[in-house]
Design a protein around this motif. Sequence first.
Motif, PDB file in Angstrom:
ATOM      1  N   THR A  21       0.826  -1.202   0.000  1.00  0.00           N
ATOM      2  CA  THR A  21       0.000   0.000   0.000  1.00  0.00           C
ATOM      3  C   THR A  21       0.862   1.255   0.000  1.00  0.00           C
ATOM      4  OG1 THR A  21      -1.807  -1.135   1.166  1.00  0.00           O
ATOM      5  CG2 THR A  21      -1.795   1.268   1.240  1.00  0.00           C
ATOM      6  N   ALA A  22       1.929   1.244   0.789  1.00  0.00           N
ATOM      7  CA  ALA A  22       2.847   2.382   0.821  1.00  0.00           C
ATOM      8  C   ALA A  22       3.549   2.559  -0.522  1.00  0.00           C
ATOM      9  CB  ALA A  22       3.879   2.194   1.933  1.00  0.00           C
ATOM     10  N   CYS A  23       3.886   1.442  -1.154  1.00  0.00           N
ATOM     11  CA  CYS A  23       4.574   1.506  -2.449  1.00  0.00           C
ATOM     12  C   CYS A  23       3.685   2.134  -3.523  1.00  0.00           C
ATOM     13  CB  CYS A  23       5.002   0.109  -2.886  1.00  0.00           C
ATOM     14  SG  CYS A  23       6.372  -0.584  -1.928  1.00  0.00           S
ATOM     15  N   LYS A  24       2.399   1.862  -3.464  1.00  0.00           N
ATOM     16  CA  LYS A  24       1.480   2.402  -4.462  1.00  0.00           C
ATOM     17  C   LYS A  24       1.342   3.917  -4.357  1.00  0.00           C
ATOM     18  CE  LYS A  24      -1.343  -1.773  -5.014  1.00  0.00           C
ATOM     19  NZ  LYS A  24      -2.679  -2.402  -4.798  1.00  0.00           N
ATOM     20  N   LYS A  25       1.691   4.469  -3.202  1.00  0.00           N
ATOM     21  CA  LYS A  25       1.577   5.908  -2.978  1.00  0.00           C
ATOM     22  C   LYS A  25       2.879   6.659  -3.240  1.00  0.00           C
ATOM     23  CE  LYS A  25      -1.876   5.181   0.676  1.00  0.00           C
ATOM     24  NZ  LYS A  25      -2.168   5.365   2.130  1.00  0.00           N
ATOM     25  N   ASP A  26       3.942   5.934  -3.508  1.00  0.00           N
ATOM     26  CA  ASP A  26       5.268   6.546  -3.645  1.00  0.00           C
ATOM     27  C   ASP A  26       5.877   6.143  -4.984  1.00  0.00           C
ATOM     28  OD1 ASP A  26       7.987   7.265  -3.481  1.00  0.00           O
ATOM     29  OD2 ASP A  26       8.061   6.910  -1.326  1.00  0.00           O
ATOM     30  N   PRO A  27       6.118   7.083  -5.889  1.00  0.00           N
ATOM     31  CA  PRO A  27       6.648   6.746  -7.213  1.00  0.00           C
ATOM     32  C   PRO A  27       8.052   6.149  -7.200  1.00  0.00           C
ATOM     33  CG  PRO A  27       6.653   9.121  -6.875  1.00  0.00           C
ATOM     34  CD  PRO A  27       5.861   8.534  -5.744  1.00  0.00           C
ATOM     35  N   LYS A  28       8.752   6.280  -6.084  1.00  0.00           N
ATOM     36  CA  LYS A  28      10.101   5.727  -5.990  1.00  0.00           C
ATOM     37  C   LYS A  28      10.097   4.305  -5.433  1.00  0.00           C
ATOM     38  CE  LYS A  28      12.231   9.336  -7.542  1.00  0.00           C
ATOM     39  NZ  LYS A  28      12.905   9.303  -8.861  1.00  0.00           N
ATOM     40  N   LEU A  29       8.920   3.802  -5.076  1.00  0.00           N
ATOM     41  CA  LEU A  29       8.809   2.467  -4.500  1.00  0.00           C
ATOM     42  C   LEU A  29       8.048   1.534  -5.425  1.00  0.00           C
ATOM     43  CD1 LEU A  29       7.825   3.256  -0.780  1.00  0.00           C
ATOM     44  CD2 LEU A  29      10.108   2.809  -1.690  1.00  0.00           C
ATOM     45  N   THR A  30       8.537   0.305  -5.542  1.00  0.00           N
ATOM     46  CA  THR A  30       7.853  -0.729  -6.316  1.00  0.00           C
ATOM     47  C   THR A  30       7.786  -2.003  -5.490  1.00  0.00           C
ATOM     48  OG1 THR A  30       8.648   0.150  -8.434  1.00  0.00           O
ATOM     49  CG2 THR A  30       7.884  -2.127  -8.418  1.00  0.00           C
ATOM     50  N   PHE A  31       6.598  -2.535  -5.310  1.00  0.00           N
ATOM     51  CA  PHE A  31       6.416  -3.782  -4.568  1.00  0.00           C
ATOM     52  C   PHE A  31       6.432  -4.947  -5.546  1.00  0.00           C
ATOM     53  CE2 PHE A  31       3.803  -7.154  -2.687  1.00  0.00           C
ATOM     54  CZ  PHE A  31       4.402  -7.275  -1.435  1.00  0.00           C
ATOM     55  N   ILE A  32       7.166  -5.986  -5.196  1.00  0.00           N
ATOM     56  CA  ILE A  32       7.252  -7.177  -6.044  1.00  0.00           C
ATOM     57  C   ILE A  32       6.680  -8.366  -5.280  1.00  0.00           C
ATOM     58  CG2 ILE A  32       8.769  -8.732  -7.311  1.00  0.00           C
ATOM     59  CD1 ILE A  32      10.771  -6.449  -7.561  1.00  0.00           C
ATOM     60  N   ASP A  33       5.577  -8.887  -5.779  1.00  0.00           N
ATOM     61  CA  ASP A  33       4.889 -10.000  -5.125  1.00  0.00           C
ATOM     62  C   ASP A  33       5.413 -11.320  -5.681  1.00  0.00           C
ATOM     63  OD1 ASP A  33       3.185 -11.696  -3.845  1.00  0.00           O
ATOM     64  OD2 ASP A  33       1.391 -11.110  -4.946  1.00  0.00           O
ATOM     65  N   VAL A  34       6.226 -12.016  -4.881  1.00  0.00           N
ATOM     66  CA  VAL A  34       6.734 -13.321  -5.328  1.00  0.00           C
ATOM     67  C   VAL A  34       5.779 -14.447  -4.951  1.00  0.00           C
ATOM     68  CG1 VAL A  34       9.164 -12.634  -5.285  1.00  0.00           C
ATOM     69  CG2 VAL A  34       8.121 -13.584  -3.218  1.00  0.00           C
ATOM     70  N   ALA A  35       4.839 -14.164  -4.046  1.00  0.00           N
ATOM     71  CA  ALA A  35       3.945 -15.210  -3.555  1.00  0.00           C
ATOM     72  C   ALA A  35       3.128 -15.843  -4.671  1.00  0.00           C
ATOM     73  CB  ALA A  35       3.010 -14.643  -2.480  1.00  0.00           C
ATOM     74  N   GLU A  36       2.652 -15.022  -5.601  1.00  0.00           N
ATOM     75  CA  GLU A  36       1.816 -15.566  -6.668  1.00  0.00           C
ATOM     76  C   GLU A  36       2.568 -16.558  -7.546  1.00  0.00           C
ATOM     77  OE1 GLU A  36       0.523 -12.715  -9.553  1.00  0.00           O
ATOM     78  OE2 GLU A  36       2.264 -11.436  -9.219  1.00  0.00           O
ATOM     79  N   PHE A  37       3.900 -16.470  -7.546  1.00  0.00           N
ATOM     80  CA  PHE A  37       4.714 -17.406  -8.315  1.00  0.00           C
ATOM     81  C   PHE A  37       5.041 -18.662  -7.496  1.00  0.00           C
ATOM     82  CE2 PHE A  37       5.091 -13.664 -10.773  1.00  0.00           C
ATOM     83  CZ  PHE A  37       5.575 -13.993 -12.022  1.00  0.00           C
ATOM     84  N   LEU A  38       5.002 -18.535  -6.167  1.00  0.00           N
ATOM     85  CA  LEU A  38       5.434 -19.631  -5.295  1.00  0.00           C
ATOM     86  C   LEU A  38       4.277 -20.442  -4.724  1.00  0.00           C
ATOM     87  CD1 LEU A  38       8.245 -17.769  -3.285  1.00  0.00           C
ATOM     88  CD2 LEU A  38       8.466 -19.116  -5.395  1.00  0.00           C
ATOM     89  N   LEU A  39       3.044 -19.992  -4.957  1.00  0.00           N
ATOM     90  CA  LEU A  39       1.877 -20.722  -4.464  1.00  0.00           C
ATOM     91  C   LEU A  39       1.213 -21.509  -5.586  1.00  0.00           C
ATOM     92  CD1 LEU A  39       0.232 -17.958  -2.220  1.00  0.00           C
ATOM     93  CD2 LEU A  39       1.703 -19.850  -1.487  1.00  0.00           C
ATOM     94  N   ASP A  40       0.611 -22.628  -5.245  1.00  0.00           N
ATOM     95  CA  ASP A  40      -0.081 -23.430  -6.259  1.00  0.00           C
ATOM     96  C   ASP A  40      -1.524 -22.953  -6.409  1.00  0.00           C
ATOM     97  OD1 ASP A  40      -1.549 -24.486  -4.115  1.00  0.00           O
ATOM     98  OD2 ASP A  40      -0.345 -26.312  -3.998  1.00  0.00           O
TER      99      ASP A  40
END
Length: 226
Positions: free
Chosen positions: A164-183
């Motif tokens: 949520t904080a990353c979406k508000k800050d142009p210098k921040l990018t969140f990378i979700d690895v969970a969607e790649f690691l879950l079945d």
Amino acid sequence: MLLCSIFTLVVGIGSVIAQEEERRFQKDIDAFEADRVENNIPEGAVLCVGSSSMRMWGNRIERDLAPLTVVARGFGGSKFSDVLHFFDELVAVYKPRAILVYEGDNDVGSGMSPEAVFGDFMEFRKRVEELDPEIRIYVIGVKPSLVRWNLRGEIAVTNHLIETACKKDPKLTFIDVAEFLLDDSGKPRAGIFLDDGLHLNNVGYHLWAAAVSLKIVPAESKFEAQ
């Protein structure tokens, strides 16, 4: 009087533990500095910092994130607070153009609340901004794992706060690895962890790298020196 004595004892024990942690990580920090000096590690690269998941990625990270110029600085067992403690030696000295960070796993694993982990992350964000407001930060969300599956709720909240904080800050990018690691059932994929149930094996890192490179390589390639 008794309460004062107990408080003093607790504070003293906490101080000793903190000092032990600092000494343990100091060996890693000293090794990083020796490598930086001896091998003329370049400034303006993508600095990759974090705990053991970052450290164990180090033997293939340059290939996985090619053509980016990366500096791998993962140290096992670390938390956001450790990156903050060694900020000058671990981050500032490299004068990075961008930072890829993976922390939070051990933070939650040690019993920290999602809010406390988020607070340390935001302090890290503040320190980076003070160093250079143009530095971009890519945050890898805390990964799901077999051994910490019972903490999936805390991990989900931690990731949500940071994302949520990353979406508000142009210098921040969140990378979700969970969607790649879950079945498909929403549980950790079979065959992607080492025997400890916490760290990824080569198959797991293939998925992890796919998730990370998908976000950071297109965004950072244009900043590579021609």
